[in-house]
Design an enzyme around this catalytic site. Sequence first.
Site, PDB file in Angstrom:
ATOM      1  N   HIS A 152     -16.376  71.605 -28.963  1.00 32.18           N
ATOM      2  CA  HIS A 152     -16.169  71.947 -30.542  1.00 32.18           C
ATOM      3  C   HIS A 152     -15.285  71.108 -31.130  1.00 32.18           C
ATOM      4  CE1 HIS A 152     -17.586  76.249 -29.562  1.00 32.18           C
ATOM      5  NE2 HIS A 152     -18.322  75.268 -28.932  1.00 32.18           N
ATOM      6  N   SER A 207     -23.280  73.409 -30.740  1.00 34.16           N
ATOM      7  CA  SER A 207     -22.074  73.556 -31.454  1.00 34.16           C
ATOM      8  C   SER A 207     -21.190  72.483 -31.848  1.00 34.16           C
ATOM      9  CB  SER A 207     -21.296  74.350 -30.456  1.00 34.16           C
ATOM     10  OG  SER A 207     -21.881  75.494 -30.046  1.00 34.16           O
TER      11      SER A 207
END
Length: 318
Positions: A263, A218
């Site tokens: 993230h 991610s």
Amino acid sequence: MSDEQSAPVCYRHRNRETYLRCVRCDKPICADCRIDAPVGFQCPGCVAEGRKSMRKTRSAFGGRASTAFGGSSAGAAGTVTKVLIGLNVAMFILTLAVGGTAAITSSTQLHYALAEASVFQYGQGVFHTFANVELFGTMYSLPGVSTGGEYRMVTAMFLHFGAVHLLFNMVVLWILGRVLEKDLGSLRFLAVYLVSGLVGSVAVYVFTNPITLTAGASGAVYGLFGVLILVNRRLGRESSGIYVLLGINLVLTVVMGFSLAGHVGGLVGGLLCGAVLAFTPASQRKVLHWVGFAVILAMMVVLTMWRTDTLLTQFGVA
């Protein structure tokens, strides 16, 4: 019939008669050897010589563009994107093979108390060895990030907590990766992917609980969002769809309790890489792009060293 009256034969296949000739060297060539040129046909030898003397076409960011006569570069073919997807899938299969179905979970982030030995039962050693986690002491035999396991910051990018987690990341990688690899070229694309993922891992290390187990592509994928935003701006392309998709993903990150630090850290890493690519003068990009990436890596090394010193002091390990 005399030799003078016989049909010419292909210079590469002596058993094939032909009346086709290369427009450059005038050698006879058969249908299998001919290569379409802007005018007439050329033989493989002349095409190879022409490519040697031809100046390589580069993209706006220095990547190699498609080659002559319908060929394509590795970047245009999305080779690195495909290899990265393959590596992630292979590691997931390995996790399943070693840990069985217990290695599949809907959770995207697992928290363990420091004394819970069950942390290593997940994936039967795969996550134990390669996930991004900080553990102190020798009770688990393998080092955490602060005690010699810095490799976890890279290897964790190729592990996933379940099939849905893997699928989501690979779909986004496939969509964004092929566009960026074509724009940047294979080497630059690979560099921004790995650097962005590493920035995400360092963000996890610096801003989250040291007993948090994290993994996934991610961070690198969010980095591609950041790079694409600045690449599109540099090329004058529309990015409204990217902003919408990015916003949805950030909302899901918060609502679902995903690794916000990883993230956002990956996104920041992508923006930094994108800035290096977009704002470097074209005449100096061959060197300065790589210098810029090296500077970002050096910053991550400094942050990691600072966090390690802080943790070891806090837990009385130093």
